[in-house]
Design a protein around this motif. Structure first.
Motif, PDB file in Angstrom:
ATOM      1  N   THR A 161      -3.641   1.129  13.650  1.00 49.91           N
ATOM      2  CA  THR A 161      -3.429   2.426  14.295  1.00 49.91           C
ATOM      3  C   THR A 161      -2.005   2.896  14.068  1.00 49.91           C
ATOM      4  O   THR A 161      -1.108   2.095  13.774  1.00 49.91           O
ATOM      5  CB  THR A 161      -3.676   2.332  15.816  1.00 49.91           C
ATOM      6  N   HIS A 162      -1.814   4.171  14.237  1.00 54.15           N
ATOM      7  CA  HIS A 162      -0.492   4.784  14.115  1.00 54.15           C
ATOM      8  C   HIS A 162       0.500   4.119  15.068  1.00 54.15           C
ATOM      9  O   HIS A 162       1.667   3.881  14.725  1.00 54.15           O
ATOM     10  CB  HIS A 162      -0.619   6.285  14.421  1.00 54.15           C
TER      11      HIS A 162
ATOM     12  N   MET B  99      -0.860   3.554   7.838  1.00 50.09           N
ATOM     13  CA  MET B  99      -1.413   2.622   8.816  1.00 50.09           C
ATOM     14  C   MET B  99      -2.941   2.577   8.735  1.00 50.09           C
ATOM     15  O   MET B  99      -3.537   1.508   8.864  1.00 50.09           O
ATOM     16  CB  MET B  99      -0.945   2.985  10.226  1.00 50.09           C
ATOM     17  N   LYS B 100      -3.553   3.719   8.502  1.00 53.17           N
ATOM     18  CA  LYS B 100      -5.009   3.753   8.348  1.00 53.17           C
ATOM     19  C   LYS B 100      -5.419   2.928   7.123  1.00 53.17           C
ATOM     20  O   LYS B 100      -6.391   2.181   7.177  1.00 53.17           O
ATOM     21  CB  LYS B 100      -5.490   5.202   8.209  1.00 53.17           C
ATOM     22  N   ASP B 101      -4.667   3.066   6.017  1.00 50.35           N
ATOM     23  CA  ASP B 101      -4.946   2.272   4.814  1.00 50.35           C
ATOM     24  C   ASP B 101      -4.912   0.777   5.117  1.00 50.35           C
ATOM     25  O   ASP B 101      -5.663   0.004   4.542  1.00 50.35           O
ATOM     26  CB  ASP B 101      -3.906   2.553   3.712  1.00 50.35           C
TER      27      ASP B 101
ATOM     28  N   ASP C 150       0.830  -1.210   0.000  1.00 48.77           N
ATOM     29  CA  ASP C 150       0.000   0.000   0.000  1.00 48.77           C
ATOM     30  C   ASP C 150       0.863   1.258   0.000  1.00 48.77           C
ATOM     31  O   ASP C 150       0.585   2.222  -0.716  1.00 48.77           O
ATOM     32  CB  ASP C 150      -0.940   0.023   1.209  1.00 48.77           C
TER      33      ASP C 150
ATOM     34  N   SER D 241       0.586   7.870   9.627  1.00 48.15           N
ATOM     35  CA  SER D 241      -0.816   7.711  10.014  1.00 48.15           C
ATOM     36  C   SER D 241      -1.681   7.284   8.827  1.00 48.15           C
ATOM     37  O   SER D 241      -2.557   6.429   8.972  1.00 48.15           O
ATOM     38  CB  SER D 241      -1.350   9.009  10.627  1.00 48.15           C
ATOM     39  N   THR D 242      -1.401   7.825   7.649  1.00 48.68           N
ATOM     40  CA  THR D 242      -2.184   7.482   6.457  1.00 48.68           C
ATOM     41  C   THR D 242      -1.933   6.045   6.031  1.00 48.68           C
ATOM     42  O   THR D 242      -2.867   5.305   5.720  1.00 48.68           O
ATOM     43  CB  THR D 242      -1.839   8.444   5.298  1.00 48.68           C
TER      44      THR D 242
ATOM     45  N   GLY E 231      -5.692  -0.492   7.945  1.00 48.93           N
ATOM     46  CA  GLY E 231      -6.672  -0.798   8.972  1.00 48.93           C
ATOM     47  C   GLY E 231      -6.052  -0.907  10.356  1.00 48.93           C
ATOM     48  O   GLY E 231      -6.590  -1.584  11.230  1.00 48.93           O
TER      49      GLY E 231
END
Length: 194
Positions: free
Chosen positions: A43-44, A37-39, A18, A34-35, A41
């Motif tokens: 957490t930061h 890790m969010k992608d 990703d 953060s982005t 699923g």
């Protein structure tokens, strides 16, 4: 909660894949921890279970991007008629598809100016990845000797990188297509044996 080692490895691979796409699409700043890790699923806070630093993530992602484009170009070359593998690579690299979708393409074409400004250590790692890329694709290039094939690869990739980079800046689709076609035709005729 602890995850089985296989799940951790799969999660790590997903994060890298990703991030490799995001880096090529949005540049080095697109791989914000953060982005990414969010992608995935996550957490930061989970980032440091997978990577020692953002630089580690960037390097793994660039390595993945080189692997992906190398796999693709080697695959199209292997499926081509004998003696025409290099032509197939030129056509694929200079295609509208590659130009219009940097997220799935060559990391150098997508990130060259940013990578050139990276610190010396990162540039050294990128150079090593580029050497692997060359080693993987040079055997498909025209030439009798390995040195001739490496020279051809260097000349072709430099020309193709420049063409794709410039084409991506051109807002007019037909003009982009003309630039890619002109470059493709130039390379195909320049390296043809007399």
């Amino acid at each position: 909660m602890r995850y089985p080692p296989q799940q951790r490895a799969e999660t790590h691979r997903k994060i890298v894949k990703d991030a490799a796409r995001r880096l090529r699409a949005e540049g080095l700043s697109g791989a914000a921890v953060s982005t990414v890790m969010k992608d995935a699923g996550l957490t930061h806070g989970g980032f440091y279970k997978h990577f020692g630093s953002k630089e580690d993530l960037v390097m793994e992602s660039v390595r993945e991007a080189f692997q992906e484009i190398g796999d693709f170009l080697a695959s199209v070359a292997e499926k081509s008629a004998p003696g025409s593998a290099w032509k197939t690579i030129v056509r694929a690299y200079l295609s509208a598809e590659h130009c219009e979708h940097p997220e799935g393409g060559c990391p150098v074409a997508a990130l060259a100016s940013e990578l050139a400004r990276a610190d010396k250590g990162v540039r050294g790692q990128i150079y090593r990845e580029m050497e692997k890329y060359k080693s993987r694709l040079a055997p498909f290039m025209p030439g009798r000797r390995a040195a001739d094939k490496e020279r051809a690869f260097t000349l072709m990739i430099s020309t193709m990188l420049g063409a794709v980079t410039i084409a991506r800046m051109i807002p007019d689709r037909p003009e982009r297509a003309r630039l890619l076609a002109t470059t493709r035709d130039f390379l195909l005729t320049s390296f043809e044996r007399p």
